[in-house]
Design an enzyme around this catalytic site. Structure first.
Site, PDB file in Angstrom:
ATOM      1  N   LYS A   1       1.030  -1.322   0.211  1.00 23.88           N
ATOM      2  CA  LYS A   1      -0.048  -0.047   0.054  1.00 23.88           C
ATOM      3  C   LYS A   1       0.914   1.188  -0.037  1.00 23.88           C
ATOM      4  CE  LYS A   1      -2.055   2.985   1.922  1.00 23.88           C
ATOM      5  NZ  LYS A   1      -1.769   4.269   1.660  1.00 23.88           N
TER       6      LYS A   1
ATOM      7  N   GLU B   1       9.189   1.512  11.237  1.00 22.56           N
ATOM      8  CA  GLU B   1       9.971   2.553  11.450  1.00 22.56           C
ATOM      9  C   GLU B   1       9.295   3.722  11.251  1.00 22.56           C
ATOM     10  OE1 GLU B   1      13.257   1.830  11.091  1.00 22.56           O
ATOM     11  OE2 GLU B   1      13.448  -0.278  10.282  1.00 22.56           O
TER      12      GLU B   1
ATOM     13  N   CYS C   1      13.098  10.961   7.244  1.00 23.45           N
ATOM     14  CA  CYS C   1      13.134  10.426   9.213  1.00 23.45           C
ATOM     15  C   CYS C   1      14.246  10.628   9.806  1.00 23.45           C
ATOM     16  CB  CYS C   1      12.593   9.163   9.026  1.00 23.45           C
ATOM     17  SG  CYS C   1      13.837   7.888   8.485  1.00 23.45           S
TER      18      CYS C   1
ATOM     19  N   GLU D   1       7.922  16.159  16.183  1.00 20.52           N
ATOM     20  CA  GLU D   1       8.430  16.029  14.621  1.00 20.52           C
ATOM     21  C   GLU D   1       7.671  17.062  13.626  1.00 20.52           C
ATOM     22  OE1 GLU D   1       7.609  12.651  12.386  1.00 20.52           O
ATOM     23  OE2 GLU D   1       9.544  12.507  12.014  1.00 20.52           O
TER      24      GLU D   1
HETATM   25  P1  NAD Z   1       1.856   8.334   7.651  1.00 18.30           P
HETATM   26  O1  NAD Z   1       1.898   7.414   8.737  1.00 18.30           O
HETATM   27  O2  NAD Z   1       0.823   9.381   7.468  1.00 18.30           O
HETATM   28  O3  NAD Z   1       1.469   7.188   6.121  1.00 18.30           O
HETATM   29  C1  NAD Z   1       2.335   6.343   5.781  1.00 18.30           C
HETATM   30  C2  NAD Z   1       1.472   5.093   5.273  1.00 18.30           C
HETATM   31  O4  NAD Z   1       0.621   4.647   6.235  1.00 18.30           O
HETATM   32  C3  NAD Z   1       0.776   5.684   4.054  1.00 18.30           C
HETATM   33  O5  NAD Z   1       0.762   4.882   2.983  1.00 18.30           O
HETATM   34  C4  NAD Z   1      -0.642   5.950   4.767  1.00 18.30           C
HETATM   35  O6  NAD Z   1      -1.627   5.812   3.689  1.00 18.30           O
HETATM   36  C5  NAD Z   1      -0.872   4.736   5.497  1.00 18.30           C
HETATM   37  N1  NAD Z   1      -1.808   4.739   6.484  1.00 18.30           N
HETATM   38  C6  NAD Z   1      -2.255   6.238   7.228  1.00 18.30           C
HETATM   39  N2  NAD Z   1      -3.042   5.578   8.341  1.00 18.30           N
HETATM   40  C7  NAD Z   1      -3.138   4.338   8.293  1.00 18.30           C
HETATM   41  C8  NAD Z   1      -3.929   3.468   9.073  1.00 18.30           C
HETATM   42  N3  NAD Z   1      -4.645   3.778  10.086  1.00 18.30           N
HETATM   43  N4  NAD Z   1      -3.901   2.254   8.763  1.00 18.30           N
HETATM   44  C9  NAD Z   1      -3.027   1.730   7.787  1.00 18.30           C
HETATM   45  N5  NAD Z   1      -2.415   2.585   6.970  1.00 18.30           N
HETATM   46  C10 NAD Z   1      -2.356   3.945   7.248  1.00 18.30           C
HETATM   47  O7  NAD Z   1       3.072   8.735   7.113  1.00 18.30           O
HETATM   48  P2  NAD Z   1       3.582   9.824   6.133  1.00 18.30           P
HETATM   49  O8  NAD Z   1       3.140  11.257   6.270  1.00 18.30           O
HETATM   50  O9  NAD Z   1       3.585   9.194   4.736  1.00 18.30           O
HETATM   51  O10 NAD Z   1       5.223   9.621   6.256  1.00 18.30           O
HETATM   52  C11 NAD Z   1       6.058  10.641   7.325  1.00 18.30           C
HETATM   53  C12 NAD Z   1       6.491  10.018   8.358  1.00 18.30           C
HETATM   54  O11 NAD Z   1       7.086   8.793   8.070  1.00 18.30           O
HETATM   55  C13 NAD Z   1       7.160  10.724   9.265  1.00 18.30           C
HETATM   56  O12 NAD Z   1       6.685  10.616  10.698  1.00 18.30           O
HETATM   57  C14 NAD Z   1       8.747  10.046   9.188  1.00 18.30           C
HETATM   58  O13 NAD Z   1       9.434  10.435  10.307  1.00 18.30           O
HETATM   59  C15 NAD Z   1       8.191   8.757   9.193  1.00 18.30           C
HETATM   60  N6  NAD Z   1       9.302   7.920   8.257  1.00 18.30           N
HETATM   61  C16 NAD Z   1      10.041   7.361   9.125  1.00 18.30           C
HETATM   62  C17 NAD Z   1      11.158   6.387   8.608  1.00 18.30           C
HETATM   63  C18 NAD Z   1      12.135   5.506   9.313  1.00 18.30           C
HETATM   64  O14 NAD Z   1      12.734   4.822   8.754  1.00 18.30           O
HETATM   65  N7  NAD Z   1      11.934   5.460  10.677  1.00 18.30           N
HETATM   66  C19 NAD Z   1      11.282   6.428   7.211  1.00 18.30           C
HETATM   67  C20 NAD Z   1      10.922   7.553   6.622  1.00 18.30           C
HETATM   68  C21 NAD Z   1       9.487   8.303   7.092  1.00 18.30           C
END
Ligand code: NAD
Length: 500
Positions: free
Chosen positions: A192, A268, A302, A404
């Site tokens: 997804k 992550e 991240c 963040e």
């Molecule tokens: P997000 O959590 O909003 O979305 C990530 C994914 O999860 C998307 O595909 C989204 O559609 C899906 N999603 C959202 N709610 C969901 C639910 N209830 N059930 C299932 N799927 C769901 O994150 P984002 O805004 O896309 O990305 C930014 C975030 O990601 C930041 O917090 C960043 O720090 C983190 N990040 C972490 C790493 C790491 O390796 N630790 C790497 C990159 C980004």
């Protein structure tokens, strides 16, 4: 059979929007409706995307299950590794299409997409082909008190059908970072992608088919999180585990979703990453390194630095030097080679980052660079642009220093002793990454080891060896990815004990 192309993937950015469908069992499948993907560079339409409903997600999970029970699940690891190396070759051959897909969705500079995102996608497939080929089994010769012996050894089976949920900041890099070890271990997956970055995942499905990965091994469902494809997938009884990269609060929602069926998760999550600069550091290198760790990908990595602790004697020099770097960044169109910095991913994300720009000032910050929305002209002002920003005058009590932001912004704060610097850096609920800048070798090791993070860099940042553990503590995640750590998540060991 190789599926027909989704659309002709565009070698360059074009005004023709793409139509992106779900990929299920090797077929391109319409959704329950469509949503629009908007270009953050100039606000134009990039793609019309088919949103998967419960029925499409159900079909995708069934296709993955069928593929797991087919030849893929019984394929020798050497054969899977050969296919993954072929995927890497096709990724490289079609790299400009992937660059166009990634740039179209994110607006990041083409050079960044080419040198970081797409290069790492190929490297991910090769690295996990190597790791899986070389991985051994646990085995122990157990000596019993009565003098007899037993042989214990553990065989590893694939975890099964894995839900792969990824964010928008490094879409192809993070997707392949999960896909490569999942496939190397013999799993099948339902991906997804983020609703903000549907293009590269869809194109990758074509590439996987071209390289010979069987239908149904990788399925792609598009949509949002709650009430959409993300939630349909994580609550589906047919999945055997979830690997997720994204926000900490989403990780928490996914844990609740899988709790009733007790499925393993690999998370992550977010960060609020510190950097520490000692007065003995090579300040020129430190300032250049901080400019990279704070502003790369418009701060949307991240691992990006958002808290900078500087020893008081060099505080002004570092803060002013970094502010000068921030002001020199070139915001502009992705295809312009002089562009260093793209827009934020979306108007909604810009609203969030701007709310922190306002909050910082209300909390008493002093602005050293940026702080608002630039006027760029050239048709760009309908995009999601924001100024690279730097503040002083705040401390760990402020929300700006605790939450963040995920944008091109950091706070510079002074410290006096090594102990104080470590305590300030560790004063957070997150624990993803940290950077220490010092020329004192012993201090570098000492401090790096005491920081409560998954990745602790000294005199560099985001230098990766794909075999090393990657992940976070606290709110920053559960588990580690990288090399054998990834294979541990994507397999289930069965220990066999034979009385000799
Ligand atoms: P997000 O959590 O909003 O979305 C990530 C994914 O999860 C998307 O595909 C989204 O559609 C899906 N999603 C959202 N709610 C969901 C639910 N209830 N059930 C299932 N799927 C769901 O994150 P984002 O805004 O896309 O990305 C930014 C975030 O990601 C930041 O917090 C960043 O720090 C983190 N990040 C972490 C790493 C790491 O390796 N630790 C790497 C990159 C980004």
């Amino acid at each position: 059979t190789t599926p027909a192309p989704i659309t002709a993937p565009l070698p360059t950015r074009s005004s023709t929007p793409r139509e992106l469908r779900n990929v299920i069992g090797g077929e391109f499948v319409d959704g329950v409706g469509t949503f629009e993907k908007i270009d953050p560079v100039d606000g134009t339409l990039v793609a019309v995307v088919h949103e998967a409903g419960p029925r499409e997600v159900d079909r995708a999970v069934a296709a993955a299950r069928a593929a797991l029970e087919g030849p893929w699940g019984r394929m020798p690891v050497a054969e899977r590794a050969r296919l993954l190396r072929r995927v890497a070759d096709v990724v490289e051959r079609r790299s400009e299409e992937l660059v166009a897909a990634e740039v179209g969705d994110t607006g990041k500079p083409e050079t960044l997409a080419r040198d970081l995102d797409v290069a790492r996608a190929a490297a991910n497939f090769r690295s996990f082909a190597d790791t899986a080929s070389a991985a051994g089994l646990d085995s122990y010769l157990t000596e019993l008190p009565d003098g007899r012996r037993a042989l214990n050894y553990a065989v590893r089976a694939p975890l099964g059908v894995v839900a792969v949920i990824v964010p928008w900041n490094l879409p192809l890099l993070l997707l392949t970072w999960k896909l490569a070890p999942a496939l190397a271990s013999g799993n099948t997956v339902v991906v997804k992608p983020s609703e903000e970055t549907p293009s590269s995942a869809t194109l990758l499905a074509e590439i996987l088919a071209e390289a010979g990965i069987p239908d149904g091994v990788v399925n792609v469902v598009h949509g949002f999180g709650p009430g959409s494809a993300g939630e349909h997938l994580t609550t589906h009884p047919g999945i055997d585990g979830v690997t997720f990269t994204g926000e900490s609060s989403t990780g928490s929602a996914i844990m609740r979703a899988v709790a009733p069926r007790v499925r393993p998760v690999s998370f992550e999550l977010g960060g609020k990453n510190p950097a520490i600069v000692f007065a003995d550091a090579d300040l020129e290198a430190a300032i250049a390194g901080l400019a990279r760790s704070t502003y790369l990908n418009t701060g949307q990595v991240c691992l990006c630095t958002e808290r900078i602790y500087v020893e008081r004697a060099v505080f002004d020099e570092v803060a002013n030097g970094l502010a000068a770097h921030a002001r020199r960044l070139r915001l502009g169109r992705p295809e312009d080679p002089a562009t260093t910095t793209g827009p934020l991913i979306s108007a909604a994300h810009r609203d969030k980052v701007l709310s922190y720009y306002d909050l910082a000032i209300r909390e008493g910050a002093e602005l050293l660079a940026g702080g608002g929305v630039p006027t760029l002209g050239d048709g760009l002002d309908a995009g999601s642009w924001i100024e690279p920003t730097l503040w002083t005058g705040l401390d760990n009590a402020n929300r700006t220093v605790r939450e963040e932001i995920f944008g091109p912004a950091a706070v510079v704060m002074p410290f006096d002793t090594e102990e104080e610097a470590i305590a300030l850096a560790n004063d957070t609920d997150y624990g993803l990454a940290a950077v220490t800048w010092t020329t004192d070798l012993a201090r570098g090791h000492r401090v790096a080891q005491r920081l409560r993070v998954g990745m602790s860099w000294v005199n560099t940042w985001y230098l990766r060896d794909l075999r090393s553990p990657f992940g976070g503590v606290g709110l920053s995640g559960i588990g580690r990815e990288g090399g054998l750590h990834s294979l541990a998540f994507y397999t289930e060991p069965t220990n066999v004990c034979v009385q000799l």
